[in-house]
Design a protein around this motif. Structure first.
Motif, PDB file in Angstrom:
ATOM      1  N   LYS A 233       4.534  -9.446  14.047  1.00 41.18           N
ATOM      2  CA  LYS A 233       4.457 -10.612  13.160  1.00 41.18           C
ATOM      3  C   LYS A 233       4.877 -10.290  11.724  1.00 41.18           C
ATOM      4  CE  LYS A 233       1.953 -12.925  16.355  1.00 41.18           C
ATOM      5  NZ  LYS A 233       2.106 -14.234  16.914  1.00 41.18           N
ATOM      6  N   SER A 234       5.943  -9.546  11.606  1.00 39.45           N
ATOM      7  CA  SER A 234       6.671  -9.337  10.344  1.00 39.45           C
ATOM      8  C   SER A 234       5.836  -8.880   9.146  1.00 39.45           C
ATOM      9  CB  SER A 234       7.458 -10.583   9.974  1.00 39.45           C
ATOM     10  OG  SER A 234       6.662 -11.739  10.049  1.00 39.45           O
ATOM     11  N   ARG A 235       4.994  -7.873   9.332  1.00 38.23           N
ATOM     12  CA  ARG A 235       4.252  -7.347   8.176  1.00 38.23           C
ATOM     13  C   ARG A 235       4.637  -5.889   7.906  1.00 38.23           C
ATOM     14  NH1 ARG A 235       2.619 -11.997   8.919  1.00 38.23           N
ATOM     15  NH2 ARG A 235       0.703 -12.856   8.036  1.00 38.23           N
ATOM     16  N   VAL A 236       4.739  -5.570   6.612  1.00 36.85           N
ATOM     17  CA  VAL A 236       4.955  -4.191   6.175  1.00 36.85           C
ATOM     18  C   VAL A 236       3.806  -3.838   5.242  1.00 36.85           C
ATOM     19  CG1 VAL A 236       6.489  -2.615   4.939  1.00 36.85           C
ATOM     20  CG2 VAL A 236       7.462  -4.463   6.300  1.00 36.85           C
ATOM     21  N   TYR A 237       3.069  -2.772   5.553  1.00 35.52           N
ATOM     22  CA  TYR A 237       1.960  -2.319   4.713  1.00 35.52           C
ATOM     23  C   TYR A 237       2.361  -1.015   4.025  1.00 35.52           C
ATOM     24  CZ  TYR A 237      -1.275  -5.418   7.262  1.00 35.52           C
ATOM     25  OH  TYR A 237      -1.918  -6.502   7.806  1.00 35.52           O
ATOM     26  N   VAL A 238       2.014  -0.900   2.758  1.00 35.12           N
ATOM     27  CA  VAL A 238       2.198   0.372   2.062  1.00 35.12           C
ATOM     28  C   VAL A 238       0.847   0.810   1.511  1.00 35.12           C
ATOM     29  CG1 VAL A 238       3.429   1.616   0.256  1.00 35.12           C
ATOM     30  CG2 VAL A 238       4.534  -0.305   1.380  1.00 35.12           C
ATOM     31  N   PHE A 239       0.428   2.044   1.852  1.00 35.47           N
ATOM     32  CA  PHE A 239      -0.840   2.591   1.365  1.00 35.47           C
ATOM     33  C   PHE A 239      -0.553   3.696   0.360  1.00 35.47           C
ATOM     34  CE2 PHE A 239      -1.682   0.991   5.583  1.00 35.47           C
ATOM     35  CZ  PHE A 239      -2.892   0.332   5.448  1.00 35.47           C
ATOM     36  N   ASP A 240      -1.293   3.717  -0.739  1.00 38.88           N
ATOM     37  CA  ASP A 240      -1.215   4.829  -1.677  1.00 38.88           C
ATOM     38  C   ASP A 240      -2.288   5.830  -1.273  1.00 38.88           C
ATOM     39  OD1 ASP A 240      -0.556   5.295  -5.060  1.00 38.88           O
ATOM     40  OD2 ASP A 240      -1.946   6.535  -3.943  1.00 38.88           O
ATOM     41  N   LEU A 241      -1.866   7.050  -0.914  1.00 40.26           N
ATOM     42  CA  LEU A 241      -2.809   8.012  -0.328  1.00 40.26           C
ATOM     43  C   LEU A 241      -3.334   9.042  -1.320  1.00 40.26           C
ATOM     44  CD1 LEU A 241      -0.945   8.772   3.012  1.00 40.26           C
ATOM     45  CD2 LEU A 241      -2.621   7.015   2.573  1.00 40.26           C
ATOM     46  N   ARG A 242      -2.958   8.921  -2.583  1.00 37.81           N
ATOM     47  CA  ARG A 242      -3.384   9.960  -3.529  1.00 37.81           C
ATOM     48  C   ARG A 242      -4.871   9.857  -3.847  1.00 37.81           C
ATOM     49  NH1 ARG A 242       0.927  13.185  -5.868  1.00 37.81           N
ATOM     50  NH2 ARG A 242       1.760  13.847  -3.875  1.00 37.81           N
ATOM     51  N   THR A 243      -5.419   8.659  -3.820  1.00 42.44           N
ATOM     52  CA  THR A 243      -6.825   8.481  -4.162  1.00 42.44           C
ATOM     53  C   THR A 243      -7.528   7.704  -3.051  1.00 42.44           C
ATOM     54  OG1 THR A 243      -6.017   8.215  -6.404  1.00 42.44           O
ATOM     55  CG2 THR A 243      -8.355   7.843  -6.057  1.00 42.44           C
ATOM     56  N   GLN A 244      -8.561   8.319  -2.481  1.00 37.87           N
ATOM     57  CA  GLN A 244      -9.307   7.653  -1.422  1.00 37.87           C
ATOM     58  C   GLN A 244     -10.678   7.252  -1.924  1.00 37.87           C
ATOM     59  OE1 GLN A 244      -9.879   9.993   2.123  1.00 37.87           O
ATOM     60  NE2 GLN A 244     -10.583   8.237   3.320  1.00 37.87           N
ATOM     61  N   HIS A 245     -10.954   5.979  -1.891  1.00 34.87           N
ATOM     62  CA  HIS A 245     -12.267   5.485  -2.305  1.00 34.87           C
ATOM     63  C   HIS A 245     -13.203   5.576  -1.109  1.00 34.87           C
ATOM     64  CE1 HIS A 245     -15.355   2.597  -3.541  1.00 34.87           C
ATOM     65  NE2 HIS A 245     -14.959   2.854  -4.769  1.00 34.87           N
ATOM     66  N   PRO A 246     -14.447   6.057  -1.313  1.00 35.51           N
ATOM     67  CA  PRO A 246     -15.330   6.255  -0.144  1.00 35.51           C
ATOM     68  C   PRO A 246     -15.570   4.980   0.658  1.00 35.51           C
ATOM     69  CG  PRO A 246     -16.508   6.561  -2.225  1.00 35.51           C
ATOM     70  CD  PRO A 246     -15.059   6.519  -2.546  1.00 35.51           C
ATOM     71  N   LYS A 247     -15.584   3.830   0.012  1.00 34.59           N
ATOM     72  CA  LYS A 247     -15.829   2.599   0.768  1.00 34.59           C
ATOM     73  C   LYS A 247     -14.553   1.811   0.999  1.00 34.59           C
ATOM     74  CE  LYS A 247     -20.640   1.606   0.140  1.00 34.59           C
ATOM     75  NZ  LYS A 247     -21.033   2.437  -1.035  1.00 34.59           N
TER      76      LYS A 247
END
Lengths: 357, 358
Positions: A233-247
């Motif tokens: 269904k035509s979605r592109v996700y980009v995640f920034d992996l440098r900072t991970q928030h615990p929640k």
């Protein structure tokens, strides 16, 4: 001026084949590539072509017992350039392309089709052991070391009795030294899981809206920076992996494109901020990621949270009438891409002006 | 492009069965569908609507006007969803003869280069019986991690155990709401501290893992080294562009250790300037200039480093040398003008100081 600087995707050469082609990969340090797929008699096709004077010449071919779904060179050194493949019967094989009639490594890795494969550590030094990652319809994700026969070095699968989801995509990342390495896997129900191979633990998981067809880190061999996931269904996700928030986990953005399934994503080997996604309607989108002014902010409780940037669509082209099954950028020439689609055609594209970005 | 959510601020596409036409729906007078209006229009929303109307063909087909409106929209709102419409891919025949020739010759020279590189790679591998590249040991997994969230299950089980039965009156008598609340607060605090510690630890681990990689050059062939060095340098450029200078520095250093390429030295010099290691930047520039004394980039960077160290004489010398090679270099001209002016000022200041002390 802006208009002039826009990259243009030029279809340089085309070759139609007499089988369903699932994957094609440039052979590192050469103008040759290997094309893989399924023959009408339900056997596997493995062909080697060479690009020369604007034409694609067939160098050699071998018929394989099972249809081949996916392949990678990333776990092999430059001097060997062995190809690791995953096939419809769940076998993982490694071929020496000098003589591809029989594999140099063969393992019945999964019970069902291997949907996705990835490799790491082959053509780098100081970025960990060479390893191959396979994800299958049987729901398991396995890590293989070509030096160890018959047994995987790590398995990630659900508990006995738990529901097994079809694994559609896998990717290696964070392999910036000899110890650290993570595996990302995407499933048909939209789950994305990230396993830390050093700690042998689940590092992060999330559920996207739709099944995850494509998954790639912007680089395998740097401290993990970005992850792109493409879905039905035509979605592109980009995640920034440098900072991970615990929640909240990793910060991310969503883009709608292709108006169909986004089958895959491939980052340009020469510039990690540029990547191309390919869709079920035969279209290609070339994107550029722009970083935000500040990549993380500190919350009131003192915990850091990542800030996502934005995506800029540089080019959007229709290449074929059928879905695109694979895309591979050449590591040796910026902008040279190899695309296979279900209209049984292999195309070589050249994207111009990428060095300006 | 929302952060973590899908944002749909565009106009919803019109439904097929709608009887009224788009012109009425958007309330746009028909006079607005003209080159004059479109070119002057500054309202991106209206232009989006005009593009929709023109594309629908309800008011007739005007390809030039449509293109004009799309161009205007591209100027006003380059990220408009309407411009996402895919166009057919450019085929070779669509290129001009010059462009085609240029692309073909570019690819031809590349294929020739690849053929020699492949030949070199095979020759080098055959010539000398090299020992295999040393690799880290095979991974030994102590236990198989499970996909199922065992941690989550455990937490759920614990909760189940603690829960009081509604008919267990004795237990409810002992139940003190305030202590329970404070327990919850305490737990939240502990979790927060734990999360902070985890983030700190990850940062620390990342920083400490940035050590130099020992590269056994003798085990690799020349071609392998040069290919790997180029990749490391490209990774360095990416880190540099993203502003991670420490990471870029490490990658350039690895690249230099693999293959002494002046481009990597040049880039490392710039990284050193960004990290304010001006002495080191000057050293890297000197390495480049020993090989290529006319390298404008190296001259400019050394001059910049000198400038930061307040050695304006040396800086001026380098800027002038750069101008000798490239007389139209804007950076050098601007810097030189600034420096000369500054230099004059400081000279006069110095003079006054000397007078006092003499």
């Amino acid at each position: 001026m802006e208009k002039l600087a826009k990259p243009i995707i030029v279809c340089h050469a085309e070759q139609s084949v007499d089988y369903t082609v699932f994957d094609a990969k440039w052979i590192p340090c050469s103008a040759k590539f290997v094309a893989l797929g399924s023959k009408p008699r339900n056997t596997g096709a493995l062909q080697i072509y060479e690009l020369s004077a604007g034409k694609l010449n067939l160098v050699k071919q071998h018929e394989q017992p099972n249809p081949i779904k996916c392949s990678t060179f990333k776990a092999s050194s430059l001097r060997e350039r062995y190809l690791a493949t995953g096939d419809f019967k769940g076998r993982m094989c490694i071929y020496d392309l000098e003589d591809a009639s029989t594999p140099v490594y063969k393992v019945e890795g999964h019970k069902q089709i291997i949907n996705a494969i990835d490799g790491v550590g082959g053509d780098t030094i100081g970025c960990g052991a060479p390893e191959i990652l396979t994800g299958s319809r049987d729901g398991s994700v396995k890590v293989w070391d070509p030096r160890q026969k018959d047994r995987p070095v790590a398995i990630m699968e659900p508990f006995e009795g738990d529901q097994r989801r079809d694994c559609w995509s896998v990717a290696f990342g964070n392999s910036h030294n000899n110890e650290d390495r993570v595996v990302a896997a995407g499933y048909d129900n939209g789950d994305v899981k990230m396993f830390d191979l050093r700690a042998m633990a689940l590092r992060w998981e999330s559920t996207l809206k739709f099944g995850v067809c494509g998954l790639e880190f912007d680089r395998r061999d740097i401290p993990m920076n970005k992850l792109v996931a493409t879905t039905l269904k035509s979605r592109v996700y980009v995640f920034d992996l440098r900072t991970q928030h615990p929640k909240k986990g990793f910060s991310y953005l969503v883009e709608k494109a292709h108006s169909s399934t986004v089958w895959l994503v491939r980052h340009l080997p020469q510039n990690r901020e540029l990547f191309m996604t390919a869709g079920g309607n035969g279209s290609l989108c070339l994107w550029k990621y722009e970083y935000p002014p500040k990549r993380k902010v500190q919350g009131a409780d003192g915990i850091e949270e990542g800030v996502i940037g934005s995506l800029n669509l540089l080019q959007n082209n229709i290449l074929s009438s059928q879905p695109i099954s694979s895309l591979d950028w050449s590591t040796d020439k910026t902008g040279l891409g190899l695309i296979t689609s279900f209209d049984q055609t292999i195309r070589v594209i050249l994207t111009t002006k990428l060095n300006l970005y | 492009m929302g952060k973590g959510k899908e944002e749909d601020d565009e106009i919803p596409p019109p439904k097929q069965e709608q009887s009224e036409n788009l012109l009425k729906k958007y309330d746009i007078p028909v006079e607005h569908l003209s080159f004059e209006y479109v070119k002057e229009c500054n309202d991106s929303k209206e232009i989006e609507r005009i593009v929709r109307i023109l594309r629908s063909g309800e008011e007739g087909c005007y390809p030039d006007l449509t293109r004009c409106a799309e161009e205007r929209l591209g100027q006003l709102k380059p990220r408009s969803r309407l411009l996402y419409d895919p166009k057919p891919v450019t085929s070779r025949s669509m290129l001009g003869p010059d462009e085609r020739k240029q692309l073909d010759s570019e690819l031809d020279s590349w294929t020739r280069e690849m053929r020699t590189r492949e030949y070199d790679l095979e020759e080098e591998a055959n010539q000398t019986q090299r020992p295999p590249i040393p690799r880290p040991a095979i991974r030994r997994s102590p236990r198989e991690p499970k996909l199922g969230a065992d941690a989550r299950d455990e937490a759920a089980n614990a909760k189940e155990r603690r829960r009081l039965a509604s008919c267990d009156y004795a237990a409810w008598d002992r139940y003190d709401a305030e202590t329970e609340v404070s327990k919850i607060d305490l737990r939240a605090e502990r979790e927060l501290a734990e999360a902070k510690r985890l983030q700190e630890r990850r940062k620390h681990e990342l920083a400490s893992s940035r050590k130099e990689v020992a590269i056994e050059k003798s085990l690799l062939t020349g071609t392998e080294l040069s290919v790997m060095a180029t990749r490391e340098r490209e990774k360095g450029n990416e880190a540099f562009r993203a502003g991670d200078y420490a990471e870029a520095l490490q990658l350039y250093t690895t690249s230099i250790a693999m293959d002494c390429d002046i481009a990597a030295y040049n880039n490392r010099a710039m990284t050193h300037i960004k990290l304010r290691n001006y002495e080191k930047a000057i050293k890297d520039c000197q390495t480049v200039l020993e090989v290529d004394s006319m390298n404008v980039k190296a001259l400019l960077r050394r001059a910049l480093a000198f400038e930061h160290l307040e050695k304006s004489k040396e800086a001026i010398k380098d800027y002038e040398a750069a101008l000798n090679v490239d007389p139209n270099n804007k950076t050098a001209i601007a810097a030189l003008n600034k420096l000369k002016k500054y230099d004059d000022d400081t000279d006069s200041v110095r003079l006054t100081i000397e007078e006092i002390y003499d």
